[in-house]
Design an enzyme around this catalytic site. Structure first.
Site, PDB file in Angstrom:
ATOM      1  N   LYS A  59       5.038  -3.908   7.149  1.00 28.89           N
ATOM      2  CA  LYS A  59       6.059  -4.358   8.099  1.00 28.89           C
ATOM      3  C   LYS A  59       7.369  -4.771   7.443  1.00 28.89           C
ATOM      4  O   LYS A  59       8.425  -4.745   8.083  1.00 28.89           O
ATOM      5  CB  LYS A  59       5.503  -5.515   8.928  1.00 28.89           C
ATOM      6  CG  LYS A  59       4.482  -5.114   9.983  1.00 28.89           C
ATOM      7  CD  LYS A  59       5.139  -4.402  11.143  1.00 28.89           C
ATOM      8  CE  LYS A  59       4.187  -4.231  12.313  1.00 28.89           C
ATOM      9  NZ  LYS A  59       4.840  -3.661  13.497  1.00 28.89           N
ATOM     10  N   SER A 314      -3.060  -0.399   6.483  1.00 28.59           N
ATOM     11  CA  SER A 314      -1.780  -0.971   6.884  1.00 28.59           C
ATOM     12  C   SER A 314      -1.573  -2.429   6.513  1.00 28.59           C
ATOM     13  O   SER A 314      -0.427  -2.886   6.433  1.00 28.59           O
ATOM     14  CB  SER A 314      -1.581  -0.806   8.394  1.00 28.59           C
ATOM     15  OG  SER A 314      -2.638  -1.441   9.095  1.00 28.59           O
TER      16      SER A 314
END
Length: 421
Positions: A59, A314
């Site tokens: 992110k 992720s």
């Protein structure tokens, strides 16, 4: 003259520019072969280790690229975001690196560990506002502040600069791979990573098949692609919190509609078992969203044999306090954990008989609670039993019924199950 809407597709030059901007900000995470899954599936399985990123998720890429693109005046006014997790940490570190004041809205139930992480990454440059019970509450409060104070909102996924930043994950994979890649499995929440990665592969490696993966309880992208329009789900299962949204981004949906080759879902229990397997066999710690892509591999085991396959891990911001729930969900999914209402016969010694004669030699009681606090040996109880093999369930129920112990089976009654267990 009628105004036409131009479809946004990330351009290679913009992704290359983002990669340059992020050069000294993000870690170039490794693309590593995983021996366990390669041998098991007969494929060359590679993990893109964004779980090892400096904020322990990808992110930071989109957050920094967006905030860095702001004008001097916009930077002066400050930025606002809403997030209960990884996006907040990416925004916090970006504000610290760029010297920009940011305000981050998080819902009240956000675990203290996540709030502390955001404070640690942002330091003096960020303020945290705990607001509302859900992400939607926090999101609305953040948007309202932006409108009233003229601040810039840093969206977690549906923003062009955010998408281009996330696309650098795909850009890195292509440059790191020593052989052409046949498949990339990418987790999908709001669609920022999937849209960015798939668009860059379409340009640089168009023969690679991009497979999006969502949690079974929050199939926002899958539902939208099947209906042909971006659709908001009325209700979602929030366990895979990093990839559970009611509606994906409008921009990300249009890109994914073009470039995703397939969109699949994975049961939350399967995700939990994958988390445990990764830790026990490879000492890899991932959050639920980080395990999605690996959990989907079994669905493609025939198709990917002999192929070069990449799974994007992720993130690894997993709260250790969730371990018990993760194990429980894995056992329920594997049909090895079962809950019953047991009606003990009105006689002394019934509980002793249940343990000695009803339970199998490998069965283990892991939960036991009388529904009445008085007359304990002569009343119903909620009992959780862990089996060694799935096949032991039917004989166990038969023994319960023949000895008049059986009351009800709770696993297939979710409302009652959640209330009692």
């Amino acid at each position: 003259m009628m105004e036409t809407n131009t479809l946004y597709i990330p351009r290679l030059e913009d992704v290359e520019k983002a990669a340059s901007i992020l050069e000294n900000i993000v870690d170039k995470t490794p693309l590593m072969q995983n021996i366990t899954y390669s041998r098991r599936l007969g494929a060359n399985v590679l993990f893109k280790r964004e779980d090892l990123q400096n904020v322990r998720s990808y992110k930071i890429r989109g957050a920094y690229n967006k905030i860095n693109s702001l004008s001097a005046e916009e930077r002066k006014r400050g930025i606002v975001c809403a997030s209960a997790g990884n996006h907040a940490q990416g925004v916090a570190l970006s504000c610290s690196e760029l010297g920009i004041k940011g305000r981050i809205y998080m819902p009240f139930p956000t675990p203290k560990q996540k709030v502390e992480q955001v404070k640690m990454f942002g330091g003096e440059f960020i303020d945290i506002v705990l607001y509302g019970d859900t992400f939607d509450d926090s999101y609305q409060a953040a948007v309202t502040e932006c409108e009233e104070a003229g601040k810039s909102f840093v969206h977690p996924f549906d923003d062009e600069k955010v998408i281009e930043g996330q696309a650098t994950v795909g850009y890195e994979i292509i440059r790191q791979a020593s052989k052409p890649i046949d498949y990339v499995f990418v987790p999908v929440g709001g669609g920022g990573l999937a849209s960015g990665l798939s668009s860059i592969f379409n340009v640089l490696s168009p023969n690679t098949k991009i497979i999006g993966v969502e949690p079974e309880g929050a199939p926002s992208m899958k539902t939208s692609l099947e209906k042909g329009t971006n659709t908001k789900l009325e209700k979602i299962e929030k366990f895979v919190d990093g990839a559970a949204v009611q509606k994906v981004g409008d921009k990300t949906f249009e890109v994914c509609k073009l470039f995703l080759h397939n969109m699949v879902t994975v049961a939350e229990g399967k995700v939990c078992q994958t988390i445990l397997d990764l830790y026990n066999k490879d000492a890899i710690v991932v959050e639920p969203a980080g395990a999605l892509t690996i959990a989907a591999l079994d669905q493609f085991k025939e198709e990917i044999k002999g192929k070069n396959v990449v799974c994007v891990l992720s993130g690894s911001n997993n709260d250790i306090t969730r371990t018990a729930e993760i194990k429980e969900r894995a056992l329920l999914y594997a049909k090895l954990k079962h809950y019953f209402i047991i009606r003990f016969p009105q006689r002394a010694g019934a509980l002793k008989q249940f343990v000695a004669e009803i339970l199998g030699p490998d069965d283990d009681i892991t939960h036991f609670q009388y529904s009445k606090k008085h007359n304990r040996e002569n009343g119903p109880a909620v009992v959780g039993i862990e089996l060694k093999n799935q096949e032991d369930l039917v004989p166990l129920i038969q023994r319960m019924k023949s000895h008049k112990f059986y009351g009800d089976y709770l696993n297939d009654k979710p409302d009652l199950f959640q209330f009692l267990v």
